[in-house]
Design an enzyme around this catalytic site. Structure first.
Site: not given
Length: 425
Positions: A201-203
């Protein structure tokens, strides 16, 4: 005709298709195919006559962050663990962490046999409160772990000053802040070590992955060994089929290495990170202006010193009296129905978080006294609890949509507020 909530059978505000996340870039297939055919799938594999993806990513990510050293890891939790060990944190030491954060901030401290001390948050930024940090320091305190949360950063000016005053290293958890800047400096470079997660889910993501950055060469050497079973890179010439990791250890480690496939994906993703930041920030700024016109709605704004904000979640604090006194979870359900997009409360504070249950793992039972010290129920975190009851979040991919998304989200919030009395509890 009277408007009806989508949750109770009305028409939703939008049927839009939201942006996919993760988004593979154009060269990902080629880079992964080259890795697959190379015969080297891990840093611990045989040398094939070329630099590993892992080393290439380490160099590029260090340069991106204006840091001297980067050590990739298997995930963000392992980055936190090796950072704590590199800083000398161990059995019985206390590490101050924010009470509002993902559970790994606490479990990493437990995993080095130390004691997570839960500290309340600043209600404006949702990050750890410097005043509360100062009050929580004891003779057993060994480090301060800050988390740059959602769309803001902790007050690094005050926190680094506290660290210097008390002789405590600062560990920056930047799992949600890849590329953010505090007064021009990248997140992760203001303390002794900065750690990152590259989870799904991270950038910046490889599905799973992590990294630790530092300017200190001795810390970098310890970090490298701690994640590679104590091994270091060979310093002499290599021939094909030689091992690039050699048994030249000064500290015992564990295997927390990033795979070559993960590193390949991260190299691919890093090239578009800043362009995505710019798009998210532009949409977020417009959305903030629109939402602030709605009574009872207050978006969380980054601190003024955040000269480049990043948005892992877009966070909004609600005055629930303006929403007919309905509980936040019910408001989130109503908004999700209007948007067809996940809307959820902020994290549950760690003193009441169902994921943080040290007593369920026998490995932490070093003594009865230790179990009392790590009991999360012994802490009071009023601001963290209030945030959980009042702050809702939307995950970052929606900010990559076109500008119409701003109108959709603001319209949905206004609609739900107007019809709040009809929301089922």
């Amino acid at each position: 005709m009277t408007e009806t909530l989508a949750l109770t059978g009305g028409h939703p505000v939008t049927h839009r298709a939201w942006p996919q996340w993760p988004r593979p870039q154009q060269e990902a297939d080629e880079r992964l195919a080259r890795t697959l055919a190379s015969g080297r799938w891990a840093l611990s594999g045989e040398w094939k006559g070329a630099r590993s993806n892992e080393q290439d990513f380490a160099e590029q990510f260090a340069q991106y962050n204006d840091a001297r050293h980067c050590v990739p890891t298997a995930n963000g939790t392992s980055a936190l663990v090796i950072a704590l060990e590199a800083l000398g944190v161990g059995a019985g030491d206390e590490v101050l962490i924010p009470g509002l954060t993902w559970v790994a901030s606490a479990s990493a401290v437990l995993n080095v046999n130390a004691v997570p001390v839960l500290v309340d948050i600043d209600p404006e930024t949702l990050c750890i409160d410097p005043t509360a940090i100062e009050a929580a320091i004891t003779p057993r305190t060994r480090a301060i772990s800050v988390v740059h949360l959602y769309c803001s950063m902790a007050d690094m000016d005050r926190i680094t000053a506290i660290g210097r005053r008390h002789g405590l290293p600062i560990l920056e958890d930047c799992a949600q802040a890849h590329g953010a800047r505090w007064n021009g400096r990248r997140a992760g470079t203001l303390g002794s070590i900065g750690t990152f997660s590259m989870q799904q889910t991270k950038l910046l993501t490889a599905g799973e992955g992590g990294a630790a950055i530092t300017d200190d060469p001795e810390l970098a050497d310890r970090l490298f060994q701690l994640r590679a079973d104590g091994r270091r890179l060979a310093t002499g010439p290599l021939a094909p089929r030689d091992m690039e990791l050699v048994d030249n250890s000064s500290v015992m480690g564990n295997n927390y290495c990033l795979s070559e496939f993960g590193a390949a994906l991260l190299i691919d993703q890093l090239g578009t990170l800043d362009a995505e930041h710019e798009r998210r920030a532009g949409n977020a700024a417009l959305l903030t202006r629109n939402l602030e016109e709605i009574p009872g709605v207050r978006p969380i704004r980054p601190a003024a010193a955040v000269t480049q904000p990043t948005y892992y979640h877009y966070a909004i604090r609600l005055d629930l009296e303006e929403f007919a006194g309905k509980p936040l979870l019910a408001v989130c359900r109503a908004l999700r129905a209007e948007l067809g997009y996940p809307v959820q409360p902020s994290y549950a504070p760690l003193n009441h978080n169902p994921l943080y249950r040290p007593h369920t793992k026998r490995r932490y039972h070093l003594s009865d006294e230790h179990m009392k010290r790590i009991d999360p129920g012994s802490y009071k975190l009023p601001e963290a609890q209030r945030a959980h009851e009042e702050v809702l979040t939307l995950h970052h991919p929606f900010l990559l949509a076109d500008e119409e998304v701003v109108a959709d989200v603001a319209h949905a919030v206004a609609k739900v507020r107007t019809l709040a009395s009809r929301i089922p509890d």
